[in-house]
Design a protein around this motif. Structure first.
Motif, short mmCIF file in Angstrom:
data_model
loop_
_atom_site.label_atom_id
_atom_site.label_comp_id
_atom_site.label_asym_id
_atom_site.label_seq_id
_atom_site.Cartn_x
_atom_site.Cartn_y
_atom_site.Cartn_z
N THR A 151 1.38 -6.58 -3.34
CA THR A 151 1.57 -8.04 -3.28
C THR A 151 3.06 -8.44 -3.22
O THR A 151 3.37 -9.63 -3.16
CB THR A 151 0.96 -8.70 -4.54
OG1 THR A 151 1.71 -8.27 -5.67
CG2 THR A 151 -0.50 -8.33 -4.74
N GLY A 152 3.95 -7.47 -3.33
CA GLY A 152 5.38 -7.77 -3.15
C GLY A 152 6.18 -7.98 -4.42
O GLY A 152 7.33 -8.42 -4.36
N SER A 153 5.62 -7.60 -5.60
CA SER A 153 6.35 -7.89 -6.87
C SER A 153 7.76 -7.31 -6.89
O SER A 153 8.69 -7.96 -7.38
CB SER A 153 5.59 -7.31 -8.06
OG SER A 153 4.26 -7.69 -8.03
N ILE A 154 7.92 -6.09 -6.42
CA ILE A 154 9.24 -5.44 -6.49
C ILE A 154 10.18 -6.11 -5.48
O ILE A 154 11.36 -6.37 -5.78
CB ILE A 154 9.11 -3.92 -6.27
CG1 ILE A 154 8.29 -3.31 -7.42
CG2 ILE A 154 10.48 -3.26 -6.18
CD1 ILE A 154 8.02 -1.82 -7.31
N LEU A 155 9.65 -6.42 -4.29
CA LEU A 155 10.49 -7.09 -3.27
C LEU A 155 10.95 -8.45 -3.79
O LEU A 155 12.09 -8.87 -3.57
CB LEU A 155 9.70 -7.27 -1.97
CG LEU A 155 9.29 -5.97 -1.25
CD1 LEU A 155 8.35 -6.27 -0.08
CD2 LEU A 155 10.51 -5.21 -0.76
N ILE A 156 10.05 -9.15 -4.49
CA ILE A 156 10.40 -10.47 -5.03
C ILE A 156 11.58 -10.34 -5.98
O ILE A 156 12.56 -11.09 -5.90
CB ILE A 156 9.17 -11.09 -5.76
CG1 ILE A 156 8.13 -11.52 -4.73
CG2 ILE A 156 9.59 -12.28 -6.64
CD1 ILE A 156 6.79 -11.96 -5.32
N GLU A 157 11.53 -9.36 -6.88
CA GLU A 157 12.64 -9.20 -7.84
C GLU A 157 13.92 -8.76 -7.14
O GLU A 157 15.01 -9.18 -7.53
CB GLU A 157 12.25 -8.22 -8.96
CG GLU A 157 11.15 -8.73 -9.87
CD GLU A 157 11.42 -10.10 -10.49
OE1 GLU A 157 12.56 -10.38 -10.86
OE2 GLU A 157 10.46 -10.90 -10.56
N ALA A 158 13.79 -7.94 -6.09
CA ALA A 158 14.99 -7.54 -5.34
C ALA A 158 15.64 -8.78 -4.72
O ALA A 158 16.86 -8.94 -4.73
CB ALA A 158 14.62 -6.53 -4.27
N PHE A 159 14.81 -9.68 -4.21
CA PHE A 159 15.33 -10.93 -3.62
C PHE A 159 15.99 -11.78 -4.72
O PHE A 159 17.08 -12.32 -4.53
CB PHE A 159 14.19 -11.70 -2.96
CG PHE A 159 14.58 -13.06 -2.47
CD1 PHE A 159 15.38 -13.20 -1.34
CD2 PHE A 159 14.17 -14.21 -3.14
CE1 PHE A 159 15.76 -14.46 -0.88
CE2 PHE A 159 14.55 -15.47 -2.69
CZ PHE A 159 15.34 -15.59 -1.56
N LEU A 160 15.34 -11.88 -5.88
CA LEU A 160 15.86 -12.74 -6.95
C LEU A 160 17.20 -12.22 -7.51
O LEU A 160 17.96 -12.99 -8.06
CB LEU A 160 14.84 -12.90 -8.09
CG LEU A 160 13.57 -13.67 -7.70
CD1 LEU A 160 12.59 -13.70 -8.86
CD2 LEU A 160 13.89 -15.09 -7.24
N VAL A 161 17.48 -10.92 -7.36
CA VAL A 161 18.80 -10.44 -7.81
C VAL A 161 19.82 -10.50 -6.66
O VAL A 161 20.93 -10.02 -6.81
CB VAL A 161 18.77 -9.02 -8.43
CG1 VAL A 161 17.84 -8.96 -9.61
CG2 VAL A 161 18.47 -7.94 -7.42
N GLY A 162 19.42 -11.07 -5.53
CA GLY A 162 20.41 -11.34 -4.49
C GLY A 162 20.36 -10.45 -3.27
O GLY A 162 21.18 -10.57 -2.37
N CYS A 163 19.39 -9.54 -3.21
CA CYS A 163 19.31 -8.66 -2.05
C CYS A 163 18.60 -9.42 -0.94
O CYS A 163 17.48 -9.90 -1.14
CB CYS A 163 18.52 -7.42 -2.45
SG CYS A 163 18.54 -6.17 -1.22
N ASN A 164 19.23 -9.56 0.21
CA ASN A 164 18.57 -10.42 1.19
C ASN A 164 18.09 -9.72 2.45
O ASN A 164 17.78 -10.37 3.44
CB ASN A 164 19.41 -11.66 1.52
CG ASN A 164 20.81 -11.26 1.81
OD1 ASN A 164 21.01 -10.18 2.34
ND2 ASN A 164 21.77 -12.11 1.45
N LYS A 165 18.01 -8.39 2.42
CA LYS A 165 17.33 -7.70 3.53
C LYS A 165 16.24 -6.83 2.91
O LYS A 165 16.51 -5.81 2.28
CB LYS A 165 18.36 -6.84 4.29
CG LYS A 165 17.77 -6.04 5.43
CD LYS A 165 17.57 -6.89 6.67
CE LYS A 165 17.00 -6.10 7.85
NZ LYS A 165 15.56 -6.00 7.87
N LEU A 166 14.99 -7.30 3.06
CA LEU A 166 13.88 -6.63 2.37
C LEU A 166 12.89 -6.03 3.37
O LEU A 166 12.54 -6.68 4.36
CB LEU A 166 13.10 -7.65 1.52
CG LEU A 166 13.90 -8.49 0.52
CD1 LEU A 166 13.01 -9.56 -0.10
CD2 LEU A 166 14.48 -7.59 -0.56
N ILE A 167 12.45 -4.79 3.06
CA ILE A 167 11.41 -4.19 3.89
C ILE A 167 10.27 -3.74 2.98
O ILE A 167 10.49 -3.06 1.97
CB ILE A 167 11.94 -2.95 4.67
CG1 ILE A 167 13.18 -3.31 5.48
CG2 ILE A 167 10.84 -2.40 5.59
CD1 ILE A 167 13.80 -2.13 6.22
#
Ligand SMILES: C[S@@+](CC[C@H](N)C(=O)[O-])C[C@H]1O[C@@H](n2cnc3c(N)ncnc32)[C@H](O)[C@@H]1O
Length: 348
Positions: A209-225
């Motif tokens: 469902t993307g939980s880890i990607l969501i947290e990566a985005f929230l800490v400022g990482c803006n290129k997610l795969i």
């Protein structure tokens, strides 16, 4: 010469080693040299060449507060008073109009915190050669002391309530939910352990469902795969990520045993255990072994992977021949028949 500052952090108590390693990972992700790491119960003392308190406060999930160290003494009152008298506070208090003193204790029931708040407040007030008032609610400077074991550790607080202010993107607030979704707090910790930087290309190869990607985005990482073999998960993860404003993402319907990518720079993932999420008839051991085979081509020497697995899987035997090594591991009890183990793995 680099000037060195020392900080003390109150870690959350549920897994002290994991909390400590989260902080160390944050220093590393910020490329900040640190020294003299010391743990007294759940108080972490660490020196560093830079003050990264704001960075830690914005990212850490398992820390309550961070303060700059001014002195350490025994817990005897006269020792505390003598040590306080030796600190030059005037420089610290320049431009400040109000102060407060807050005292905490870790595991020491007999100490009266309010009493020490009062006497330390009075000493500070008398030491400072300028007009300053006490403001308990919103002070310009908060002096912070912790009684822990046989020590009194004292300094200036830089950030409080980090853990309780941590606003995870709650599972309830997401448009798409599945029972296999990872707790947001743990997802944040896994992201931090992977030491990602804002510029990294971050991959979750079993993204659900993307939980880890969501947290990566929230800490400022803006290129997610994100990769998942199940199209419902891919479209659900996409809805979850769009809802929080992610624009730069690639969500691939694919098998993580055949990853269609050339390079990535940060990886954290929570593969299926065959309970609430399916391994699609592949034995879990084979799925993990093939995944590391893929990773050995995809990532460079010294890159990290953070991975969650049930503790009965003997990961070390699976990855040793593939030039990976486990640099740290932490158990997390889920229920009587499942303990999850979080691994930080490095390519050799
Ligand atoms: C434990 S769940 C991940 C949950 C996710 N961390 C979250 O918070 O929603 C594991 C995911 O791996 C996916 N999966 C299973 N086999 C896969 C494979 N070979 N390649 C890619 N994804 C796979 C499943 O569809 C499932 O969504």
């Amino acid at each position: 010469m680099v000037s060195k500052k020392t900080f003390f952090l109150t870690l959350s108590g549920e897994n002290i080693n994991l909390s400590k390693f989260e902080i160390i990972s944050l220093f590393k992700s910020k490329n900040t040299k640190f020294f003299n790491v010391k743990l007294i119960d759940r108080l972490l003392i660490i020196s560093s060449e830079k003050n990264i308190s704001n960075y830690i406060a914005s990212r850490a999930a398992l820390t309550h507060d961070i303060s700059e160290l001014l002195m350490v003494s025994s817990i005897e009152e006269h020792d505390i008073i003598e040590s306080l008298k030796r600190i030059d506070l005037n420089k610290k208090i320049e431009n400040k109009k109000s102060f407060a003193v807050r005292i905490q204790k870790i595991g020491l029931k007999d100490i009266n915190s309010e009493y020490f708040e009062r006497i330390i407040g009075r000493i500070i007030f008398n030491k400072i050669k300028k007009k300053i008032r006490v403001d308990l609610l919103n002070p310009d400077i908060l002096f912070y002391g912790v009684f822990v074991k046989n020590k009194f550790v004292f300094g200036i607080n830089n950030a409080q309530k980090i853990r309780s202010n941590f606003k995870p993107n709650s599972l309830k607030s997401r448009p798409f939910f599945h029972p296999s979704a990872l707790n947001p707090l743990l997802a944040r910790v896994m992201v931090n352990l992977s030491q990602i930087k804002e510029t990294d290309i971050f991959l979750d190869p079993f993204c659900g469902t993307g939980s880890i990607l969501i947290e990566a985005f929230l800490v400022g990482c803006n290129k997610l795969i994100g990769i998942d073999i199940n199209h419902k998960m891919i479209s659900g993860a996409k809805r979850n990520l769009i809802k929080i404003g992610v624009k730069n993402m690639e969500l691939l319907l694919s098998d993580s045993n055949h990853i269609p990518l050339r390079s990535v720079s940060g990886i954290a993932t929570d593969p299926p255990y065959g309970r609430s999420s399916s391994t699609y008839k592949k034995p879990l051991i084979l799925l993990i072994e093939n995944f590391f085979l893929e990773m050995s081509d995809l990532i460079l020497k010294n890159q990290l992977i953070t991975l969650a697995l049930p503790s009965h899987i003997k990961l070390v035997e699976l990855i040793d021949n593939l030039y990976f090594e486990i640099i740290n591991e932490f158990n997390q009890y889920i229920h009587s028949s499942l303990t999850r183990r979080i691994y930080v793995i490095q390519k050799k």
